[in-house]
Scaffold this motif. Structure first.
Motif, PDB file in Angstrom:
ATOM      1  N   GLN A  53       0.831  -1.202   0.000  1.00 56.70           N
ATOM      2  CA  GLN A  53       0.000   0.000   0.000  1.00 56.70           C
ATOM      3  C   GLN A  53       0.874   1.263   0.000  1.00 56.70           C
ATOM      4  O   GLN A  53       0.528   2.254  -0.643  1.00 56.70           O
ATOM      5  CB  GLN A  53      -0.895  -0.024   1.235  1.00 56.70           C
ATOM      6  N   ASP A  54       2.026   1.222   0.685  1.00 57.10           N
ATOM      7  CA  ASP A  54       2.925   2.377   0.709  1.00 57.10           C
ATOM      8  C   ASP A  54       3.400   2.698  -0.706  1.00 57.10           C
ATOM      9  O   ASP A  54       3.430   3.861  -1.120  1.00 57.10           O
ATOM     10  CB  ASP A  54       4.128   2.113   1.611  1.00 57.10           C
ATOM     11  N   LEU A  55       3.793   1.670  -1.435  1.00 60.19           N
ATOM     12  CA  LEU A  55       4.253   1.834  -2.810  1.00 60.19           C
ATOM     13  C   LEU A  55       3.118   2.358  -3.697  1.00 60.19           C
ATOM     14  O   LEU A  55       3.320   3.263  -4.510  1.00 60.19           O
ATOM     15  CB  LEU A  55       4.771   0.491  -3.334  1.00 60.19           C
ATOM     16  N   GLN A 114       0.543   4.149  -2.808  1.00 60.82           N
ATOM     17  CA  GLN A 114       0.235   5.545  -2.493  1.00 60.82           C
ATOM     18  C   GLN A 114       1.234   6.494  -3.154  1.00 60.82           C
ATOM     19  O   GLN A 114       0.860   7.539  -3.676  1.00 60.82           O
ATOM     20  CB  GLN A 114       0.224   5.751  -0.981  1.00 60.82           C
ATOM     21  N   VAL A 115       2.508   6.116  -3.131  1.00 57.64           N
ATOM     22  CA  VAL A 115       3.526   6.950  -3.771  1.00 57.64           C
ATOM     23  C   VAL A 115       3.266   7.006  -5.274  1.00 57.64           C
ATOM     24  O   VAL A 115       3.321   8.073  -5.888  1.00 57.64           O
ATOM     25  CB  VAL A 115       4.948   6.415  -3.464  1.00 57.64           C
ATOM     26  N   TYR A 116       2.969   5.853  -5.866  1.00 59.19           N
ATOM     27  CA  TYR A 116       2.734   5.816  -7.312  1.00 59.19           C
ATOM     28  C   TYR A 116       1.528   6.671  -7.689  1.00 59.19           C
ATOM     29  O   TYR A 116       1.556   7.399  -8.680  1.00 59.19           O
ATOM     30  CB  TYR A 116       2.542   4.377  -7.788  1.00 59.19           C
ATOM     31  N   LYS A 117       0.483   6.583  -6.898  1.00 60.69           N
ATOM     32  CA  LYS A 117      -0.730   7.354  -7.200  1.00 60.69           C
ATOM     33  C   LYS A 117      -0.408   8.853  -7.210  1.00 60.69           C
ATOM     34  O   LYS A 117      -0.939   9.603  -8.024  1.00 60.69           O
ATOM     35  CB  LYS A 117      -1.807   7.048  -6.164  1.00 60.69           C
ATOM     36  N   VAL A 162       6.397  -6.850  -6.606  1.00 63.57           N
ATOM     37  CA  VAL A 162       5.952  -6.662  -5.219  1.00 63.57           C
ATOM     38  C   VAL A 162       4.689  -7.473  -4.965  1.00 63.57           C
ATOM     39  O   VAL A 162       4.543  -8.105  -3.917  1.00 63.57           O
ATOM     40  CB  VAL A 162       5.737  -5.164  -4.913  1.00 63.57           C
ATOM     41  N   GLN A 163       3.771  -7.492  -5.917  1.00 63.46           N
ATOM     42  CA  GLN A 163       2.535  -8.273  -5.761  1.00 63.46           C
ATOM     43  C   GLN A 163       2.859  -9.748  -5.565  1.00 63.46           C
ATOM     44  O   GLN A 163       2.274 -10.422  -4.724  1.00 63.46           O
ATOM     45  CB  GLN A 163       1.622  -8.081  -6.978  1.00 63.46           C
TER      46      GLN A 163
END
Length: 143
Positions: A102-104, A106-109, A130-131
């Motif tokens: 989720q951290d990744l 959020q940054v991508y979004k 990562v998935q």
């Protein structure tokens, strides 16, 4: 005589209640093991090394994630994405303990509107890696 009959009925009721209890309710709560298991103390150094490695990995992960989040150009973003992919591969295709996908996401979004198509494609490669790392693995399946 009535009190003896009542006492006898109460005893029968208590016996019936005990018979209906699950076995776990009657389980002994005494410790099965006393002391430390064999090999626990010998592995303390190995655990300490692993924890130090995880701490360093998480620090490097967060640094690269920050580089991605605050990148000013596609080149910086692509460099950060490639660095994260390299970190994951160096650590057995696993992400650091305590880090969430989720951290990744959020940054991508946050940065996605500013990225060019090749950088977004590189991120999709990272996202798939990562998935795969966070998905529960079926031990029966071939890799």
């Amino acid at each position: 005589a009535a009190s003896a009959a009542a006492a006898s009925a109460a005893a029968a009721s208590a016996a019936a209640t005990a018979a209906l209890r699950p076995a776990a309710a009657l389980a002994s709560t005494a410790a099965e093991l006393t002391g430390v298991q064999a090999g626990f103390d010998e592995a303390a150094e190995k655990r300490a090394r692993y924890q130090a490695m995880q701490k360093d990995y998480k620090k490097a992960w967060r640094k690269q994630l920050s580089n991605l989040e605050f990148s000013d150009s596609d080149g910086e973003a692509l460099e950060a994405i490639k660095a994260i992919i390299k970190l994951i591969r160096e650590h057995g295709n696993e992400i650091p303990q305590g880090v969430r996908k989720q951290d990744l996401d959020q940054v991508y979004k946050r940065v996605q509107p500013n990225l060019s198509k090749p950088v977004r494609m590189a991120f999709l490669d990272l996202d798939g890696l990562v998935q795969k790392a966070v998905t529960v693995k079926d031990l029966r399946a071939d890799e």
